[in-house]
Write a protein that holds these residues in place. Structure first.
Motif, PDB file in Angstrom:
ATOM      1  N   ALA A   1      42.384 -13.389   4.114  1.00 38.98           N
ATOM      2  CA  ALA A   1      43.687 -12.917   4.586  1.00 38.98           C
ATOM      3  C   ALA A   1      43.460 -11.915   5.719  1.00 38.98           C
ATOM      4  O   ALA A   1      43.575 -10.709   5.547  1.00 38.98           O
ATOM      5  N   ASN A   2      43.126 -12.447   6.870  1.00 40.49           N
ATOM      6  CA  ASN A   2      42.912 -11.653   8.086  1.00 40.49           C
ATOM      7  C   ASN A   2      42.448 -12.636   9.160  1.00 40.49           C
ATOM      8  O   ASN A   2      41.538 -13.428   8.919  1.00 40.49           O
ATOM      9  N   ASN A   3      43.047 -12.568  10.357  1.00 41.75           N
ATOM     10  CA  ASN A   3      42.625 -13.491  11.419  1.00 41.75           C
ATOM     11  C   ASN A   3      42.296 -12.744  12.715  1.00 41.75           C
ATOM     12  O   ASN A   3      42.515 -13.251  13.803  1.00 41.75           O
ATOM     13  N   THR A   4      41.727 -11.526  12.563  1.00 43.28           N
ATOM     14  CA  THR A   4      41.363 -10.729  13.733  1.00 43.28           C
ATOM     15  C   THR A   4      39.932 -11.026  14.180  1.00 43.28           C
ATOM     16  O   THR A   4      39.119 -11.571  13.416  1.00 43.28           O
ATOM     17  N   ASN A   5      39.627 -10.618  15.414  1.00 46.24           N
ATOM     18  CA  ASN A   5      38.263 -10.757  15.941  1.00 46.24           C
ATOM     19  C   ASN A   5      37.277  -9.859  15.208  1.00 46.24           C
ATOM     20  O   ASN A   5      36.070 -10.087  15.257  1.00 46.24           O
ATOM     21  N   LEU A   6      37.797  -8.822  14.551  1.00 46.64           N
ATOM     22  CA  LEU A   6      36.922  -7.833  13.923  1.00 46.64           C
ATOM     23  C   LEU A   6      36.493  -8.239  12.517  1.00 46.64           C
ATOM     24  O   LEU A   6      35.414  -7.870  12.070  1.00 46.64           O
ATOM     25  N   ILE A   7      37.330  -9.003  11.827  1.00 42.85           N
ATOM     26  CA  ILE A   7      37.016  -9.343  10.431  1.00 42.85           C
ATOM     27  C   ILE A   7      37.151 -10.844  10.174  1.00 42.85           C
ATOM     28  O   ILE A   7      36.171 -11.543   9.956  1.00 42.85           O
ATOM     29  N   GLY A   8      38.377 -11.342  10.184  1.00 42.30           N
ATOM     30  CA  GLY A   8      38.636 -12.690   9.688  1.00 42.30           C
ATOM     31  C   GLY A   8      37.951 -13.807  10.434  1.00 42.30           C
ATOM     32  O   GLY A   8      37.339 -14.697   9.826  1.00 42.30           O
ATOM     33  N   LEU A   9      38.043 -13.813  11.763  1.00 36.74           N
ATOM     34  CA  LEU A   9      37.505 -14.940  12.525  1.00 36.74           C
ATOM     35  C   LEU A   9      35.981 -15.016  12.485  1.00 36.74           C
ATOM     36  O   LEU A   9      35.428 -16.085  12.222  1.00 36.74           O
ATOM     37  N   PRO A  10      35.243 -13.905  12.743  1.00 34.73           N
ATOM     38  CA  PRO A  10      33.782 -14.019  12.620  1.00 34.73           C
ATOM     39  C   PRO A  10      33.316 -14.306  11.200  1.00 34.73           C
ATOM     40  O   PRO A  10      32.337 -15.025  11.001  1.00 34.73           O
ATOM     41  N   LEU A  11      34.021 -13.755  10.209  1.00 33.73           N
ATOM     42  CA  LEU A  11      33.649 -14.020   8.817  1.00 33.73           C
ATOM     43  C   LEU A  11      33.876 -15.485   8.470  1.00 33.73           C
ATOM     44  O   LEU A  11      33.040 -16.123   7.823  1.00 33.73           O
ATOM     45  N   ALA A  12      34.999 -16.039   8.924  1.00 32.26           N
ATOM     46  CA  ALA A  12      35.292 -17.452   8.665  1.00 32.26           C
ATOM     47  C   ALA A  12      34.258 -18.351   9.326  1.00 32.26           C
ATOM     48  O   ALA A  12      33.818 -19.348   8.740  1.00 32.26           O
ATOM     49  N   SER A  13      33.869 -18.001  10.553  1.00 32.27           N
ATOM     50  CA  SER A  13      32.863 -18.792  11.259  1.00 32.27           C
ATOM     51  C   SER A  13      31.529 -18.773  10.526  1.00 32.27           C
ATOM     52  O   SER A  13      30.886 -19.810  10.349  1.00 32.27           O
ATOM     53  N   TYR A  14      31.119 -17.590  10.076  1.00 25.77           N
ATOM     54  CA  TYR A  14      29.853 -17.476   9.336  1.00 25.77           C
ATOM     55  C   TYR A  14      29.907 -18.322   8.062  1.00 25.77           C
ATOM     56  O   TYR A  14      28.978 -19.084   7.771  1.00 25.77           O
ATOM     57  N   CYS A  15      30.979 -18.173   7.289  1.00 27.49           N
ATOM     58  CA  CYS A  15      31.081 -18.899   6.021  1.00 27.49           C
ATOM     59  C   CYS A  15      31.121 -20.404   6.249  1.00 27.49           C
ATOM     60  O   CYS A  15      30.502 -21.182   5.503  1.00 27.49           O
ATOM     61  N   SER A  16      31.835 -20.825   7.291  1.00 27.18           N
ATOM     62  CA  SER A  16      31.902 -22.250   7.601  1.00 27.18           C
ATOM     63  C   SER A  16      30.538 -22.792   8.000  1.00 27.18           C
ATOM     64  O   SER A  16      30.143 -23.890   7.584  1.00 27.18           O
ATOM     65  N   LYS A  17      29.795 -22.020   8.809  1.00 31.33           N
ATOM     66  CA  LYS A  17      28.449 -22.436   9.224  1.00 31.33           C
ATOM     67  C   LYS A  17      27.520 -22.584   8.025  1.00 31.33           C
ATOM     68  O   LYS A  17      26.544 -23.349   8.063  1.00 31.33           O
TER      69      LYS A  17
END
Length: 247
Positions: A136-152
């Motif tokens: 529950a966060n879609n910022t450049n600081l938390i949600g987006l990089p975290l989502a990218s890492y988890c997806s990778k």
């Protein structure tokens, strides 16, 4: 690591019209700097300062120094010049270069909060592979990089924003739920079920106290693993932030 390293570069903590939540976070960063004898500068910009003023300040110092720009940064939302031109060492995934690296799935390139979350999961042997993760966060600081890492790393990732049609169903169906919306006690018991891992990065100041996004008083009867901002992830984040000062 921090106890065994002599860090001589200065950390420049940049803020403007800081909210109560930002002031609280800055206080903990400064506390950690003092704990490990790390040089720091608490630079507070005037409300009428612009990007040129920030660059004029950062350009004055050596490239070996580091910075963190605490957001929200006043009313400023346009950071393109700063993301492109700040030459100091970026330890929180702010610049375009750091943002690009953070999307590759490299743990060391993540901003401090996502890196702290992954460190916590790894330390507790909680695998994200083939797990349903809701953020529950879609910022450049938390949600987006975290989502990218988890997806990778082969997790099934859902990122919630204000337009998501049924966040309740998504959260209830998750194995790991990570919240960073900054709304005190917003998520109540019926969002959760037994067996989940809940990581609450959200911070709100209510009556002078830090409160997370999840209402924990309602979770006593549930078998869930919980890491809160106040009692865990905040400490890991500040340590992870300063760890990036180690060359």
């Amino acid at each position: 690591k921090l106890n065994n390293k002599n860090i001589t570069s200065t950390l420049h903590i940049l803020s403007k019209q800081a909210t109560a939540e930002v002031e609280s976070y800055k206080k903990y960063i400064i506390k950690r700097c003092k704990e490990f004898d790390i040089p720091y500068e608490d630079k507070v910009f005037n409300s009428d300062s612009n990007n040129d003023d920030v660059l004029a300040y950062t350009d004055y110092f050596e490239d070996k120094d580091a910075f963190i720009l605490l957001q929200p940064f006043g009313s400023s939302k346009e950071f393109d010049d700063l993301r492109k031109d700040i030459k100091l060492k970026d330890i929180d995934g702010f610049t375009f270069q750091s943002l690009g690296k953070s999307m590759t799935g490299d743990l060391n390139s993540l901003p401090a909060t996502p890196k702290a979350i992954i460190n916590f999961l790894n330390y507790n042997n909680i695998s994200i592979k083939e797990k349903r993760i809701v953020i529950a966060n879609n910022t450049n600081l938390i949600g987006l990089p975290l989502a990218s890492y988890c997806s990778k790393h082969r997790a099934y990732v859902t990122v919630l924003n204000s337009a998501y049609p049924d966040p309740h169903k998504a959260i209830l169906g998750s194995d790991i739920f990570i919240s960073a919306i900054g709304r005190a006690n917003y998520y109540v018991k019926d969002y959760f079920k037994d067996g989940q891992v809940l990581i609450d990065v959200g911070t709100s100041v209510v009556n002078g106290k830090i409160v997370g996004d999840i209402n924990y008083d309602q979770l006593e009867d549930l078998d869930v693993k919980v890491l809160t901002s106040k009692k865990g992830i905040g400490s890991i984040t500040t340590l992870t932030l300063l760890e990036s000062l180690i060359d």
